[in-house]
Scaffold this motif. Sequence first.
Motif, PDB file in Angstrom:
ATOM      1  N   ASN A  29      21.352 -38.506  27.868  1.00 15.89           N
ATOM      2  CA  ASN A  29      22.395 -39.181  27.412  1.00 15.89           C
ATOM      3  C   ASN A  29      22.386 -39.843  25.954  1.00 15.89           C
ATOM      4  OD1 ASN A  29      23.423 -38.843  29.668  1.00 15.89           O
ATOM      5  ND2 ASN A  29      23.438 -40.818  30.589  1.00 15.89           N
ATOM      6  N   TYR A  30      20.933 -40.168  25.853  1.00 14.80           N
ATOM      7  CA  TYR A  30      20.470 -40.582  24.536  1.00 14.80           C
ATOM      8  C   TYR A  30      20.270 -39.684  23.170  1.00 14.80           C
ATOM      9  CZ  TYR A  30      19.211 -45.418  23.433  1.00 14.80           C
ATOM     10  OH  TYR A  30      19.160 -46.627  23.028  1.00 14.80           O
ATOM     11  N   ILE A  31      20.253 -38.303  23.639  1.00 16.02           N
ATOM     12  CA  ILE A  31      20.309 -37.200  22.844  1.00 16.02           C
ATOM     13  C   ILE A  31      21.758 -37.394  22.307  1.00 16.02           C
ATOM     14  CG2 ILE A  31      20.052 -34.613  22.517  1.00 16.02           C
ATOM     15  CD1 ILE A  31      17.748 -34.771  24.352  1.00 16.02           C
ATOM     16  N   ILE A  32      22.618 -37.390  23.275  1.00 12.01           N
ATOM     17  CA  ILE A  32      24.027 -37.080  22.858  1.00 12.01           C
ATOM     18  C   ILE A  32      24.447 -38.204  21.822  1.00 12.01           C
ATOM     19  CG2 ILE A  32      26.555 -37.166  23.969  1.00 12.01           C
ATOM     20  CD1 ILE A  32      25.298 -35.986  26.526  1.00 12.01           C
ATOM     21  N   VAL A  33      24.058 -39.350  22.304  1.00  8.35           N
ATOM     22  CA  VAL A  33      24.342 -40.478  21.386  1.00  8.35           C
ATOM     23  C   VAL A  33      23.740 -40.485  19.877  1.00  8.35           C
ATOM     24  CG1 VAL A  33      23.868 -42.828  20.972  1.00  8.35           C
ATOM     25  CG2 VAL A  33      24.577 -42.170  23.115  1.00  8.35           C
ATOM     26  N   THR A  80      26.529 -30.418  30.445  1.00 12.20           N
ATOM     27  CA  THR A  80      25.261 -30.175  31.532  1.00 12.20           C
ATOM     28  C   THR A  80      25.079 -31.188  32.440  1.00 12.20           C
ATOM     29  OG1 THR A  80      23.765 -31.016  29.828  1.00 12.20           O
ATOM     30  CG2 THR A  80      24.237 -28.582  29.804  1.00 12.20           C
ATOM     31  N   THR A  81      25.649 -32.484  32.213  1.00 19.92           N
ATOM     32  CA  THR A  81      25.367 -33.733  32.841  1.00 19.92           C
ATOM     33  C   THR A  81      26.217 -33.819  34.101  1.00 19.92           C
ATOM     34  OG1 THR A  81      27.319 -34.798  31.532  1.00 19.92           O
ATOM     35  CG2 THR A  81      24.790 -35.095  30.766  1.00 19.92           C
ATOM     36  N   VAL A  82      27.344 -32.950  34.431  1.00 19.96           N
ATOM     37  CA  VAL A  82      27.961 -32.649  35.560  1.00 19.96           C
ATOM     38  C   VAL A  82      27.183 -32.362  36.603  1.00 19.96           C
ATOM     39  CG1 VAL A  82      30.152 -31.570  36.305  1.00 19.96           C
ATOM     40  CG2 VAL A  82      29.993 -32.134  34.100  1.00 19.96           C
ATOM     41  N   LEU A  83      25.973 -31.622  36.427  1.00 19.03           N
ATOM     42  CA  LEU A  83      25.080 -31.336  37.270  1.00 19.03           C
ATOM     43  C   LEU A  83      24.121 -32.163  38.061  1.00 19.03           C
ATOM     44  CD1 LEU A  83      23.720 -27.925  35.365  1.00 19.03           C
ATOM     45  CD2 LEU A  83      25.886 -28.058  37.220  1.00 19.03           C
ATOM     46  N   TYR A  84      24.049 -33.122  37.281  1.00 21.17           N
ATOM     47  CA  TYR A  84      23.145 -34.413  38.075  1.00 21.17           C
ATOM     48  C   TYR A  84      23.851 -35.754  37.930  1.00 21.17           C
ATOM     49  CZ  TYR A  84      21.905 -35.114  33.227  1.00 21.17           C
ATOM     50  OH  TYR A  84      22.236 -35.498  31.715  1.00 21.17           O
ATOM     51  N   ILE A  85      24.841 -35.962  37.369  1.00 22.76           N
ATOM     52  CA  ILE A  85      25.404 -37.408  37.537  1.00 22.76           C
ATOM     53  C   ILE A  85      25.551 -37.974  38.674  1.00 22.76           C
ATOM     54  CG2 ILE A  85      27.877 -36.515  37.357  1.00 22.76           C
ATOM     55  CD1 ILE A  85      26.232 -39.491  35.409  1.00 22.76           C
ATOM     56  N   VAL A  94      12.291 -38.276  37.207  1.00 24.97           N
ATOM     57  CA  VAL A  94      13.281 -37.203  36.623  1.00 24.97           C
ATOM     58  C   VAL A  94      14.561 -37.983  36.371  1.00 24.97           C
ATOM     59  CG1 VAL A  94      14.950 -35.742  37.818  1.00 24.97           C
ATOM     60  CG2 VAL A  94      12.792 -35.645  38.420  1.00 24.97           C
ATOM     61  N   LEU A  95      14.922 -39.194  36.783  1.00 29.40           N
ATOM     62  CA  LEU A  95      15.936 -40.026  36.160  1.00 29.40           C
ATOM     63  C   LEU A  95      15.858 -40.304  34.749  1.00 29.40           C
ATOM     64  CD1 LEU A  95      16.813 -42.703  38.893  1.00 29.40           C
ATOM     65  CD2 LEU A  95      18.430 -40.695  38.201  1.00 29.40           C
ATOM     66  N   LEU A  96      14.379 -40.807  34.432  1.00 31.60           N
ATOM     67  CA  LEU A  96      14.237 -41.007  32.990  1.00 31.60           C
ATOM     68  C   LEU A  96      14.554 -40.006  32.257  1.00 31.60           C
ATOM     69  CD1 LEU A  96      13.164 -43.110  31.103  1.00 31.60           C
ATOM     70  CD2 LEU A  96      10.718 -42.496  31.694  1.00 31.60           C
ATOM     71  N   CYS A  97      14.189 -38.644  32.511  1.00 34.10           N
ATOM     72  CA  CYS A  97      14.302 -37.610  31.635  1.00 34.10           C
ATOM     73  C   CYS A  97      15.746 -37.286  31.736  1.00 34.10           C
ATOM     74  CB  CYS A  97      13.572 -36.453  32.325  1.00 34.10           C
ATOM     75  SG  CYS A  97      11.781 -36.658  32.082  1.00 34.10           S
ATOM     76  N   LEU A  98      16.377 -37.122  32.717  1.00 37.54           N
ATOM     77  CA  LEU A  98      18.116 -36.904  32.650  1.00 37.54           C
ATOM     78  C   LEU A  98      18.609 -37.918  31.932  1.00 37.54           C
ATOM     79  CD1 LEU A  98      18.350 -35.913  36.627  1.00 37.54           C
ATOM     80  CD2 LEU A  98      18.245 -34.645  34.604  1.00 37.54           C
ATOM     81  N   LEU A  99      18.500 -39.408  32.106  1.00 36.74           N
ATOM     82  CA  LEU A  99      19.146 -40.444  31.180  1.00 36.74           C
ATOM     83  C   LEU A  99      18.863 -40.188  29.710  1.00 36.74           C
ATOM     84  CD1 LEU A  99      19.218 -43.379  33.784  1.00 36.74           C
ATOM     85  CD2 LEU A  99      21.104 -41.710  33.331  1.00 36.74           C
TER      86      LEU A  99
END
Length: 679
Positions: free
Chosen positions: A22-26, A228-233, A14-19
């Motif tokens: 961040n790469y999509i944003i970059v 959306t990252t506020v939900l899981y950071i 799950v961490l791999l998918c959530l992080l």
Amino acid sequence: MSEENMKIGCFQIVLLCLLGVNYIIVAMNHALPEFNNYTPVFYCETSDGGNKSYGCIVNTTFVSSEKNTQAFCKSEYIFIMEYGERSIVTDWGLICERNYLEKLSVIIYYVGIAFGAWTTGLLIDHIGRLPVLAICLYIQGTITVATYSIQSYLVFLTMCGLQGLFVQGLQNSTYILIMELLPAKFRTLVATVMSIAWALGLLLLSGLSYIIPDWRILQLAVSVPTATTVLYIWIVPESPRWLLAKGKTTEADIVLEKIEKYNMCCCGGKSSRKELVADNSENATPIKLERKSQVFSNKVDDKVDETEATNLLTPSTSTNRKSNRISLRAISENLEKRLSNLTLAETFIQVSEINTENNLESTDTQSKRNSNESLNSVSKSQMKLNESETKNEEISEMIPEKIITDKIEITHKNEDNKKIIPKTKSRCNWMIKNWCLIKYGSIMACQWFSLSIMKFMVMHLIPNLVNNRHINFAIGSLIELIIYVVIYFILLRYGRRLPMSVCQTLNSMICISIVLLVFLPSITASYNDLVRMFMMWLARVTVASTLSILYLYSVELFPTVIRGTCVGLCVVVDTIGGISAPYILLLANYTSMAPLIFTGIVCLLSGLLCLILPETLDDDLPDTICDMKKLNNGNKCKSNVNIHEDAALEREILRDRLFSEEWVDAGNGIIVNFSEIKN
């Protein structure tokens, strides 16, 4: 547990998918100038509304002896926007005599990337991966939203530089953090998932830019994933490897227990501690659970090996022993007192000898009395230890600052003539000691520089497959997505060094092959355009493959203590190559194929130098420069914490007692054998 048997839980997945978000944003932020700087067709509208002059107007009536004079449109330029497209070019009129301002925004953005890679790289190594990730994530999101309402182009240029700074910091911190959270045999998968997230970000941007023609509204759409990252950071943990490298073993233990707890919550499993109590046999020995913490659990074998993270706590002389329980906190609490005395001993000259002798004597007496005497004698030895520690603290408080300055001055003076040693000598000693780091760093810098030039040549010379720029961008992104999946299987089989060398060699061969097309007979001239198109798209494949391997190789090669700084410097070199690539194109004024010849030579040299680098496939991430030297040997060096052999021996004795059922932790560092007392 060992790298061969380690299994990752669903929380790490799950961490791999959530992080990956961040790469999509970059990816979207790095590719935004491709759409924000779009220049549509324009013409100058005459006063009578008659003839339309497309493009910039050049005055041909007056030509001086030195240069052509460019005239201005007397009325204004009109842009032809078929789908209502708006860009920074249309909003601020960055055409003709103001065309340099459009290119300036891209240059400032890349300067921000270079500065951000350097500064955030230092912060990643000093304050941690997670704080830098959170800071860069939300600051770049705020800048993206603020760009929507900007009316001044000067302010927009400032925002471009800041955006490049924080976006690059987000990329480096995210990649390094996820690499250090998973074991060695999963790093290839991690790199592939992050590369796929990059390609998905490009595909998403191509779709959004087609649906949203206004660049300001597109800025707001790009900032949605950041919100959306506020939900899981808050569930993302810090890197335990970095914590151990900094000596924060207690925090590392807490992080590992947090990962284990979330793994059990995700999988719906029960705690392994509760399972161990389920032994109902008559001869079962009570298991002491409160003083031992489990780092990783393997429910198949019910045995836990030492993890890759705990290699920092294990001396090089000790063997890889297996145990049912590992307690980082118990070991760290015992070492903190020892390390404080050792640090004091290394700081001062005369007091150091006294402190080290007291510490060694206290450890010997405590280890003997814990094994041979009763509980009363153990308490007496503990009181003596406390008295010795208080004496050491009083001595350290009584030492004036003058002794410290004298100590520093003595080390920098010669015993004969008492002259200060020149700084050049110390620098030479540092270079000799860290020659391996300098050699590998120089080779990696050469790889990044050559790849950046090759990437610019491909983007500048590659022909379009269709006339629609959105479709062309989506096709290129889809090709990259397929490349990253194929590269995953290649990296698993052949490692990093050989594929890297092959890709750089292919880049060189493609450049040279395009040059040779000029010298082919005129019979094949009709096929030159088709062959050149094929070669340039093949070059895009090799460039994308090289970039995915290079980023992974850089993270695996450099040690933990300076990994962020080294990766940041590599990105700085990459940015320098990208900024200097347009000037390399000026070589075409002398010979049309000179830029490709230069690029081919640099890529070939980089491919040969890559063979000097060590292979990092399935190797533990190096934690120190000494570990980086031992990559191919498989021998881990001692930790950066300078521990005496006696302290290491005491730690092994303490470890054995902690894992024994006869010894019990009585608190305050006292370990008692009740069976001996009873006898």
